[in-house]
Structures are given as structure tokens and as C-alpha cells.
Design a protein around this motif. Structure first.
Motif, PDB file in Angstrom:
ATOM      1  N   ARG A  85       0.860  -1.193   0.000  1.00  0.00           N
ATOM      2  CA  ARG A  85       0.000   0.000   0.000  1.00  0.00           C
ATOM      3  C   ARG A  85       0.893   1.238   0.000  1.00  0.00           C
ATOM      4  O   ARG A  85       1.718   1.405   0.892  1.00  0.00           O
ATOM      5  CB  ARG A  85      -0.927   0.022   1.224  1.00  0.00           C
ATOM      6  CG  ARG A  85      -2.046  -0.999   1.137  1.00  0.00           C
ATOM      7  CD  ARG A  85      -3.208  -0.650   2.088  1.00  0.00           C
ATOM      8  NE  ARG A  85      -2.830  -0.635   3.479  1.00  0.00           N
ATOM      9  CZ  ARG A  85      -2.848  -1.706   4.289  1.00  0.00           C
ATOM     10  NH1 ARG A  85      -3.221  -2.898   3.832  1.00  0.00           N
ATOM     11  NH2 ARG A  85      -2.501  -1.594   5.556  1.00  0.00           N
ATOM     12  N   GLU A  86       0.667   2.084  -1.009  1.00  0.00           N
ATOM     13  CA  GLU A  86       1.576   3.205  -1.263  1.00  0.00           C
ATOM     14  C   GLU A  86       1.756   4.084  -0.032  1.00  0.00           C
ATOM     15  O   GLU A  86       0.774   4.484   0.617  1.00  0.00           O
ATOM     16  CB  GLU A  86       1.030   4.036  -2.434  1.00  0.00           C
ATOM     17  CG  GLU A  86       1.971   5.153  -2.837  1.00  0.00           C
ATOM     18  CD  GLU A  86       1.646   5.711  -4.220  1.00  0.00           C
ATOM     19  OE1 GLU A  86       0.703   5.222  -4.865  1.00  0.00           O
ATOM     20  OE2 GLU A  86       2.365   6.635  -4.641  1.00  0.00           O
ATOM     21  N   ASP A  87       3.010   4.433   0.238  1.00  0.00           N
ATOM     22  CA  ASP A  87       3.407   5.357   1.319  1.00  0.00           C
ATOM     23  C   ASP A  87       2.949   4.877   2.695  1.00  0.00           C
ATOM     24  O   ASP A  87       2.869   5.684   3.632  1.00  0.00           O
ATOM     25  CB  ASP A  87       2.848   6.774   1.076  1.00  0.00           C
ATOM     26  CG  ASP A  87       3.438   7.413  -0.177  1.00  0.00           C
ATOM     27  OD1 ASP A  87       4.392   6.843  -0.740  1.00  0.00           O
ATOM     28  OD2 ASP A  87       2.926   8.465  -0.581  1.00  0.00           O
ATOM     29  N   GLU A  88       2.668   3.592   2.821  1.00  0.00           N
ATOM     30  CA  GLU A  88       2.057   3.130   4.071  1.00  0.00           C
ATOM     31  C   GLU A  88       2.581   1.802   4.589  1.00  0.00           C
ATOM     32  O   GLU A  88       3.018   1.695   5.745  1.00  0.00           O
ATOM     33  CB  GLU A  88       0.534   3.047   3.876  1.00  0.00           C
ATOM     34  CG  GLU A  88      -0.234   2.722   5.130  1.00  0.00           C
ATOM     35  CD  GLU A  88      -1.698   2.395   4.858  1.00  0.00           C
ATOM     36  OE1 GLU A  88      -2.315   1.716   5.684  1.00  0.00           O
ATOM     37  OE2 GLU A  88      -2.236   2.811   3.792  1.00  0.00           O
ATOM     38  N   PHE A  89       2.542   0.732   3.749  1.00  0.00           N
ATOM     39  CA  PHE A  89       2.643  -0.609   4.327  1.00  0.00           C
ATOM     40  C   PHE A  89       3.018  -1.627   3.265  1.00  0.00           C
ATOM     41  O   PHE A  89       2.605  -1.505   2.099  1.00  0.00           O
ATOM     42  CB  PHE A  89       1.276  -0.972   4.921  1.00  0.00           C
ATOM     43  CG  PHE A  89       1.219  -2.275   5.669  1.00  0.00           C
ATOM     44  CD1 PHE A  89       2.038  -2.503   6.761  1.00  0.00           C
ATOM     45  CD2 PHE A  89       0.339  -3.268   5.280  1.00  0.00           C
ATOM     46  CE1 PHE A  89       1.985  -3.697   7.452  1.00  0.00           C
ATOM     47  CE2 PHE A  89       0.270  -4.466   5.973  1.00  0.00           C
ATOM     48  CZ  PHE A  89       1.097  -4.672   7.058  1.00  0.00           C
ATOM     49  N   ALA A  90       3.789  -2.620   3.675  1.00  0.00           N
ATOM     50  CA  ALA A  90       4.082  -3.744   2.776  1.00  0.00           C
ATOM     51  C   ALA A  90       4.296  -5.010   3.603  1.00  0.00           C
ATOM     52  O   ALA A  90       4.742  -4.954   4.751  1.00  0.00           O
ATOM     53  CB  ALA A  90       5.317  -3.460   1.930  1.00  0.00           C
ATOM     54  N   ILE A  91       3.944  -6.154   3.009  1.00  0.00           N
ATOM     55  CA  ILE A  91       4.249  -7.471   3.562  1.00  0.00           C
ATOM     56  C   ILE A  91       4.889  -8.286   2.449  1.00  0.00           C
ATOM     57  O   ILE A  91       4.336  -8.362   1.344  1.00  0.00           O
ATOM     58  CB  ILE A  91       2.990  -8.219   4.053  1.00  0.00           C
ATOM     59  CG1 ILE A  91       2.192  -7.372   5.051  1.00  0.00           C
ATOM     60  CG2 ILE A  91       3.366  -9.550   4.687  1.00  0.00           C
ATOM     61  CD1 ILE A  91       0.872  -8.027   5.469  1.00  0.00           C
ATOM     62  N   GLN A  92       6.050  -8.867   2.752  1.00  0.00           N
ATOM     63  CA  GLN A  92       6.717  -9.679   1.740  1.00  0.00           C
ATOM     64  C   GLN A  92       7.301 -10.933   2.374  1.00  0.00           C
ATOM     65  O   GLN A  92       7.532 -10.979   3.583  1.00  0.00           O
ATOM     66  CB  GLN A  92       7.839  -8.885   1.073  1.00  0.00           C
ATOM     67  CG  GLN A  92       8.978  -8.487   2.008  1.00  0.00           C
ATOM     68  CD  GLN A  92       9.956  -7.538   1.328  1.00  0.00           C
ATOM     69  OE1 GLN A  92       9.613  -6.409   0.983  1.00  0.00           O
ATOM     70  NE2 GLN A  92      11.168  -8.010   1.118  1.00  0.00           N
ATOM     71  N   THR A  93       7.516 -11.947   1.558  1.00  0.00           N
ATOM     72  CA  THR A  93       8.300 -13.095   1.998  1.00  0.00           C
ATOM     73  C   THR A  93       9.745 -12.862   1.599  1.00  0.00           C
ATOM     74  O   THR A  93      10.043 -12.061   0.697  1.00  0.00           O
ATOM     75  CB  THR A  93       7.777 -14.413   1.398  1.00  0.00           C
ATOM     76  OG1 THR A  93       7.876 -14.363  -0.041  1.00  0.00           O
ATOM     77  CG2 THR A  93       6.327 -14.666   1.787  1.00  0.00           C
ATOM     78  N   PHE A  94      10.667 -13.577   2.252  1.00  0.00           N
ATOM     79  CA  PHE A  94      12.095 -13.310   2.084  1.00  0.00           C
ATOM     80  C   PHE A  94      12.860 -14.603   2.288  1.00  0.00           C
ATOM     81  O   PHE A  94      12.778 -15.223   3.349  1.00  0.00           O
ATOM     82  CB  PHE A  94      12.540 -12.253   3.106  1.00  0.00           C
ATOM     83  CG  PHE A  94      14.011 -11.941   3.081  1.00  0.00           C
ATOM     84  CD1 PHE A  94      14.521 -11.004   2.200  1.00  0.00           C
ATOM     85  CD2 PHE A  94      14.882 -12.582   3.955  1.00  0.00           C
ATOM     86  CE1 PHE A  94      15.883 -10.709   2.189  1.00  0.00           C
ATOM     87  CE2 PHE A  94      16.246 -12.296   3.942  1.00  0.00           C
ATOM     88  CZ  PHE A  94      16.744 -11.362   3.055  1.00  0.00           C
ATOM     89  N   GLU A  95      13.614 -14.998   1.247  1.00  0.00           N
ATOM     90  CA  GLU A  95      14.410 -16.222   1.332  1.00  0.00           C
ATOM     91  C   GLU A  95      15.806 -15.959   0.793  1.00  0.00           C
ATOM     92  O   GLU A  95      15.960 -15.439  -0.318  1.00  0.00           O
ATOM     93  CB  GLU A  95      13.737 -17.337   0.488  1.00  0.00           C
ATOM     94  CG  GLU A  95      14.513 -18.655   0.485  1.00  0.00           C
ATOM     95  CD  GLU A  95      13.823 -19.747  -0.355  1.00  0.00           C
ATOM     96  OE1 GLU A  95      12.874 -19.411  -1.123  1.00  0.00           O
ATOM     97  OE2 GLU A  95      14.212 -20.907  -0.241  1.00  0.00           O
TER      98      GLU A  95
END
Lengths: 156, 156
Positions: A85-95
Motif C-alpha cells: 500500500r503506497e506510502d504506508e505498508f508492505a508485507i513480503q516473503t524473504f528467502e
């Protein structure tokens, strides 16, 4: 640097939390996470080159990139973007592909502090306490600190 | 049912682990997770209809689906597939849209037990202990148990 990176890693839990303020507007901070041409200029430890296979910072997108160490070593990372969400929030996976199937999920909050300043908060949750501890032992903090120093210079 | 669902939720940790054996070959078990026309026939509690917006069970793919309760209630879920390896392993993110931004990461292991039998093991890691506890309190176990009973019938 007056804007210190603060990392907490509670004993016996599988996550780290971190926070850092930036002398940069939240829009610039967010854009430096969205635009792959900017991402490769700040992400990772000092002295590494970064090449990006793909990087689509939208909900449902995914990414893969490689850090190239000064000694020629290559370190590849990949994941998906669950929410952006722009300028607000992110959720990601990471490997880290060198530790296959040890996948963390990372939350990022982009916060507007006003007066052209912003705060980045994050929580990275590993698949186990042991995996979280191995991530810390890998030198994660130094790479994050150096990367965020370059990110702040880039946004200035 | 002789193939019981066993769920463990260690106190004070953000994850659940579960395991269940199936009187079905591992290929059938995996395919029932991959093919959306099969998924919608078993996933969720008894008596619910399921509609799938999209469901691309490959590494880097994503999904969204809706469970329709007998009383007309709608419960939407979405996520990304970080890793999918045929007949073996998957990692996905999982969000109930009614609890936005509370995203779990789920590991699934598909194991061949020989003689046409298989085992499914899973680990679902929430963003906090509170989020994990709320997921359990929502009736998750009943929905999983009923869904896996229909999955076993479907694979038989």
C-alpha cells in the motif's frame, strides 16, 4: 548518523523488530522501496553490487535479486509481495537461496513524521527461533545499517 | 476416521503445527492442492460453498477465494505461493480479509508413506502470539478437520 537503526530480537521468539527514522519524506522512502533502479542503489552491505532479475513491488508481485560481494561471492534472495500500500505498508516473503526453504515473512510500516521526516518500522518473522538466530549471526545488522545509511543519502 | 488431524499450538509461540495421514497416494494429495477445481471441493468447513477468483499453485503465484456460509456470510482469503515443489513441498502466505494485515506464512510438506498412503504436515506462523490464538479461537480446527475428511474422500 543521528538516525540510528534499532533492532530488537526477543529471546526465544522467531522474530526481530526494527525501527529507523529518516530525514526524508515518507513518499521518497516508499519510492526507494518500490523502484528497482533505486532499490539496487541502497539495499545490502557497503561494497556490494546488486543485480535484479525481477522486482514488482505490488500486491501479488514477486522479486529476485543477487548481491555480488567484493570477493566475487554471490548471494541471491527471492520472495513475493503479499501486500503493498503506497506510502504506508508492505508485507513480503524473504528467502536467502543459500538457506533454502528458510522463508521469513516481513512487515514494513512507512510512517510520515511531518516536516519532511519519516520512520520505517519492520518485523521479520522466521520459520523458527533457530532460523531467526542464524539470520542475526549472518551479519544481518551490519548490512541493514549500511544499507539504510545509503538509503537516507539517496533520499536526501 | 482413523486418520486423525493432530494440531499442536505451543503456549506463547506464534505458530501451530499439524499432521494428518491420508489413505491416498502423495500425488493425489498434492494434486488436490494444486487444481482449483479440486481445491474448491474440499477446502473449508462442511456446508460451505467455495468460489475461487484465482488460484495459481506455482512458485510466485497467488490466490484469492471466498467461502460462502449456509447463512449467506462470505469469508474471503488471499495469499501468495512463495514455493511450490511437486509432490513435496509448498510455502504460502495466508490472510483472512476479515482480519486485514494479519498474514500468516504456511509451510506444507507432502510425504509419501508407500502402499498408496501419504502424510501432510504443516506449520502456520502468525505475525504474533495473539494473532495465532485468535486464529485458533475462530474455529480453525473444525474447518480443517472437516475439510481434510472431504479431501480424503475426494482422493479415494
Amino acid at each position: 548518523m543521528t538516525n540510528a537503526l534499532v533492532i530488537t530480537a526477543p529471546e526465544g521468539m522467531p522474530w526481530i523488530e526494527f525501527t529507523r527514522e529518516f530525514d526524508a519524506p515518507v513518499g521518497a522512502l516508499f519510492n526507494a522501496h518500490r523502484d528497482p533502479d533505486l532499490v539496487r542503489r541502497w539495499l545490502g552491505p557497503n561494497g556490494y553490487e546488486m543485480t535484479i532479475d525481477h522486482y514488482d513491488f505490488v500486491s501479488g508481485g514477486c522479486y529476485r535479486y543477487v548481491h555480488h560481494a567484493p570477493d566475487g561471492g554471490e548471494y541471491a534472495f527471492r520472495g513475493t509481495f503479499h501486500t503493498v500500500r503506497e506510502d504506508e505498508f508492505a508485507i513480503q516473503t524473504f528467502e536467502f537461496e543459500g538457506a533454502p526453504d528458510q522463508v521469513a515473512i516481513e512487515y514494513l510500516w512507512f510512517e510520515d513524521l511531518g516536516s519532511g521526516r519519516s520512520r520505517l518500522r519492520g518485523k521479520s518473522i522466521g520459520p523458527s527461533v533457530e532460523s531467526r538466530d542464524a539470520m542475526i549471526a549472518s551479519g544481518m545488522e551490519k548490512g541493514m545499517r549500511e544499507g539504510y545509511e545509503r538509503l537516507e543519502a539517496l533520499c536526501a
